[in-house]
Design an enzyme around this catalytic site. Sequence first.
Site, short mmCIF file in Angstrom:
data_model
loop_
_atom_site.label_atom_id
_atom_site.label_comp_id
_atom_site.label_asym_id
_atom_site.label_seq_id
_atom_site.Cartn_x
_atom_site.Cartn_y
_atom_site.Cartn_z
N ASP A 12 38.79 62.83 61.31
CA ASP A 12 39.21 62.92 62.70
C ASP A 12 40.09 64.15 62.92
O ASP A 12 41.16 64.26 62.32
CB ASP A 12 39.97 61.65 63.09
N HIS A 27 49.02 47.68 48.51
CA HIS A 27 49.50 47.84 47.13
C HIS A 27 50.89 47.23 47.05
O HIS A 27 51.52 46.95 48.08
CB HIS A 27 49.52 49.31 46.68
N SER A 43 50.05 53.64 54.41
CA SER A 43 49.52 52.66 53.48
C SER A 43 49.44 51.29 54.16
O SER A 43 50.44 50.79 54.66
CB SER A 43 50.41 52.58 52.25
#
Length: 355
Positions: A295, A170, A310
């Site tokens: 996980d 992003h 991110s």
Amino acid sequence: MYGPFQKARHVLRGGAALVLALLLCAAMPARAAGVTAGGADQDTSARMLVPVGHTVGIKLFARGVMVVKAPESGTPADDCGLQTGDIIVKCGGVSVTSSEQFQSLLQENGETATDLQVRREGGSVTLSVSPEQNEKGAYCIGAWIRDSMAGIGTMTYYDPESGAFGALGHGITDADTALLMPFASGSILPSTVKAVKKGAIGEAGELRGDFDLATDLGDLYANTTSGVFGTLDPGEFTERLGDPMPVAAAGEVHAGPATILSNVEGDAVQEYDVEILQVVENAADGRDLVISVTDPELLAATGGIVQGMSGSPILQDGKFAGAVTHVLLNDPSKGYGILVETMLAAGDFSEEPVA
């Protein structure tokens, strides 16, 4: 520098550069997963990229200076019509390159009315401002501005053939205005994760690390809504990266088990299990994939997805599928991802032509 939210702020009355750390994994409220986002499949069958998953420091310098807060009533900035989100690109006909340089231009002009060339909503306007002296004798206009950002995020891919990389999945947006930071230049730096603030319901966690501002791994060439892009310098960092793997076409990515590569402790990149809950067609906002961290080790360490993750690569069926982009505030174990195809389209389109 530690953490994606450390910041220093100065009102432009004495005139210091304003630096704000990046939001490198956007926190999103929960919403229906059936939003539209993504694009037509590209021919990526022959594309081979290295999935990275290592944190990097990122510093970005704006083109001009951004007004990040509405000017107070009665200030020269308010009187001349400056608005939040305006980008001041020229002062008295001289290109603005930083907050300090802009302040110097105001000192040179003194109380003389000065033209400001401003980019606003894709257009250009010219405003006339008359600076005033503050209590310290400096000429000022009373505007809060920003010219740079720095923080930690995750590198998504590296192309060993071209040296290009993509990160974040992003864009880097201004925290006050939510607008994409206008790009002039930038670079990436070595980074190590020192600590993790775990995510909790209603509060995003974050990776906390440090990076060396004096050492560059490479240069940025674009800041887009689908990620930041640049080129890596050959060296120790590139030599430690793994082998390339095939890029998955959008039509090959499906709901089901997958893994992510992420650096949440020290210098180590590990592979963690996730589930792709949904592939959202025709997405346009970095939410091509709805994902859930499954996980146990990652959930114990971070609570799920945290700021700084991110850009973590998503792998599925032996192919490079996408990258983590957002975390859901009401459930940090879940979030969104972007298809690597979407990142590649943005990075290839934005790349500066080679002379």
